[in-house]
Design an enzyme around this catalytic site. Structure first.
Site, PDB file in Angstrom:
ATOM      1  N   TYR A 147     -38.177  62.918  27.166  1.00 55.42           N
ATOM      2  CA  TYR A 147     -39.488  62.537  26.638  1.00 55.42           C
ATOM      3  C   TYR A 147     -40.597  63.441  27.170  1.00 55.42           C
ATOM      4  O   TYR A 147     -41.685  63.495  26.597  1.00 55.42           O
ATOM      5  CB  TYR A 147     -39.804  61.077  26.975  1.00 55.42           C
ATOM      6  CG  TYR A 147     -39.367  60.098  25.898  1.00 55.42           C
ATOM      7  CD1 TYR A 147     -38.609  60.509  24.808  1.00 55.42           C
ATOM      8  CD2 TYR A 147     -39.724  58.766  25.973  1.00 55.42           C
ATOM      9  CE1 TYR A 147     -38.211  59.622  23.833  1.00 55.42           C
ATOM     10  CE2 TYR A 147     -39.325  57.854  24.999  1.00 55.42           C
ATOM     11  CZ  TYR A 147     -38.565  58.294  23.933  1.00 55.42           C
ATOM     12  OH  TYR A 147     -38.173  57.402  22.972  1.00 55.42           O
ATOM     13  N   LYS A 217     -25.580  61.065  34.836  1.00 51.27           N
ATOM     14  CA  LYS A 217     -24.607  62.141  34.615  1.00 51.27           C
ATOM     15  C   LYS A 217     -24.707  63.129  35.778  1.00 51.27           C
ATOM     16  O   LYS A 217     -24.730  64.348  35.599  1.00 51.27           O
ATOM     17  CB  LYS A 217     -24.890  62.818  33.268  1.00 51.27           C
ATOM     18  CG  LYS A 217     -23.770  63.731  32.763  1.00 51.27           C
ATOM     19  CD  LYS A 217     -22.480  63.024  32.481  1.00 51.27           C
ATOM     20  CE  LYS A 217     -21.425  63.983  31.937  1.00 51.27           C
ATOM     21  NZ  LYS A 217     -20.092  63.361  31.844  1.00 51.27           N
ATOM     22  N   ASP A 257     -20.777  58.521  30.630  1.00 52.19           N
ATOM     23  CA  ASP A 257     -19.716  58.420  29.632  1.00 52.19           C
ATOM     24  C   ASP A 257     -18.718  57.326  29.997  1.00 52.19           C
ATOM     25  O   ASP A 257     -18.221  56.601  29.118  1.00 52.19           O
ATOM     26  CB  ASP A 257     -19.014  59.767  29.425  1.00 52.19           C
ATOM     27  CG  ASP A 257     -18.697  60.474  30.728  1.00 52.19           C
ATOM     28  OD1 ASP A 257     -19.448  60.333  31.685  1.00 52.19           O
ATOM     29  OD2 ASP A 257     -17.681  61.192  30.774  1.00 52.19           O
ATOM     30  N   ASP A 281     -31.199  55.834  25.726  1.00 50.28           N
ATOM     31  CA  ASP A 281     -31.232  55.817  24.269  1.00 50.28           C
ATOM     32  C   ASP A 281     -29.847  55.509  23.719  1.00 50.28           C
ATOM     33  O   ASP A 281     -29.669  54.626  22.862  1.00 50.28           O
ATOM     34  CB  ASP A 281     -31.716  57.180  23.770  1.00 50.28           C
ATOM     35  CG  ASP A 281     -32.228  57.129  22.338  1.00 50.28           C
ATOM     36  OD1 ASP A 281     -32.280  56.025  21.754  1.00 50.28           O
ATOM     37  OD2 ASP A 281     -32.583  58.184  21.806  1.00 50.28           O
TER      38      ASP A 281
END
Length: 393
Positions: A147, A217, A257, A281
């Site tokens: 963002y 991540k 993930d 998101d």
């Protein structure tokens, strides 16, 4: 009357003014339906002692037509002045044109938490065998990561300049296709991480929830997402050591993930989620799909320090069904439930939630949901709103 913040707490008048943006596309239809439902619930809960005065402010296509600006400064100032507001979906072009109006509002008012609660309503079809196990609240960082991303398009002088800098000044050698690459940078700060994780911890403790999970991540992006994980743990150990020691606060972390897989296999392991913007998101939309779709997914953008909050429909403008009495107003209605809870008007919020539970349990919904329900009865947008009002009364 305006909401104010005094001594760290919101002061909510009984007759409160709430600014709203109607929204583009289906926003024109679902916004008045939502307002009618909220008005009925507030009147029923408080017998006329409390009420909302809706104050329209312009944004999106309507603002451009009337003011020549998709997000007039006056609109931003009204949301800043009145602290709490709500909005329908706004148009955002893909690949070109102006940047997202939603993002602009979030960044201008520093609404650093995107709050997305996800739960299942009995009667709503789900791809899961046991959707009742899905009950999570996502705290998605709302002002950093992508963002606040900075990009340079392939082939431009700026992109070539960035490439030269990376190679000549920073010693970067692993860019495979240099001349055809675009470039992007995403910032992740310690301050931004800490205020998000602090808000998630406070929510976890206040609601006596079993755990807080940091999703990241960091195995690949060690100095952005990896730091998010480290700063989150450090904050908890520094400011909430007593809660950690006595078991009131349990913090864990999961690679993004793996988390997406785990939520399908054993969603009951997770309760409150704190994550960066892009991960949030993906996560919030997948979880919404697991309980019936984004059409019943509410959302809020909040700055817990200043008190500013904008509640919103989480879906798009759906121009293909605009004006056809087919749109599902549930996302915006459930976002208004979040707004009422934020105001401390929980009795009215509970009336709306209870009405929606009864409607879905009886197979009454707009077509997007009813077509998958056992014995579902497809209702138009207006008819669904009228059904909720009848159930409230």
């Amino acid at each position: 009357m305006k909401i104010t913040k005094e001594n760290g707490s919101l002061r909510i008048p009984d007759k409160v003014t709430i600014p709203f943006i109607e929204g583009d596309g289906i926003g024109v239809e679902i916004t008045p339906i939502c307002q009618n439902v909220v008005d009925q619930a507030v009147n029923k809960a408080y017998k006329g002692k409390r009420s909302i005065e809706w104050k329209e402010t312009l944004g999106g296509e309507k603002a451009f037509k009337e003011r020549g600006d998709y997000l007039p400064e006056e609109t931003v100032e009204i949301f800043r002045e009145y602290l709490v507001g709500i909005k329908g979906p706004l148009t955002t072009p893909v690949g070109e044109g102006f940047r997202s109006l939603n993002v602009a509002l979030r960044q201008t008012l520093d609404l650093y938490v995107c709050l997305r609660p996800v739960r299942w309503f009995p009667g709503v079809a789900s791809p899961l065998k046991e959707p009742q196990k899905v009950n999570m609240t996502i705290f998605r960082e709302n002002t950093e990561d992508i963002y606040a991303g900075i990009e340079w398009q392939q082939g431009t002088p700026e992109a070539r300049k960035v490439l030269r800098f990376l190679k000549e000044e920073m010693g970067v050698t692993q860019i495979r296709f240099e001349e055809t690459s675009s470039f992007g940078v995403k910032p992740v700060s310690k301050e931004g991480t800490e205020r998000l994780v602090r808000a998630a911890i406070e929510y976890t403790l206040k609601n006596r929830l079993p755990s807080l999970t940091l999703v990241h991540k960091g195995n690949i992006m060690k100095f952005t997402e990896g730091s998010f994980k480290r700063w989150g743990y450090e904050l908890a150990e520094r400011e909430y050591s007593d809660a950690l020691a006595d078991g009131r606060l349990v913090i864990q972390d999961v690679i993004a993930d793996a988390f997406l897989q785990n939520t399908l296999l054993f969603p009951e392991r997770y309760s409150v989620i704190a994550t960066l913007n892009l991960n949030g998101d993906y996560i919030s939309d997948q979880l919404a799909a697991m309980v019936g779709g984004i059409g019943i997914a509410p959302g809020a953008n909040i700055n817990y320090q200043s008190g500013h909050a904008i509640f919103e429909a989480t879906h798009g403008t759906a121009p293909d069904i605009a004006g056809k009495n087919k749109a599902n107003p549930s996302s915006l209605i459930l976002s208004s439930v979040m707004m009422l809870e934020y105001l401390g008007w929980k009795e009215a919020a509970n009336l709306i939630t209870g009405a929606m539970e009864k409607a879905f349990a009886n197979g009454k919904a707009t077509h997007d949901l009813a077509r998958f329900m056992h014995g579902g009865q497809s209702l138009g947008s207006k008819q669904f709103g009228e059904t909720l009002i009848q159930l409230i009364n």
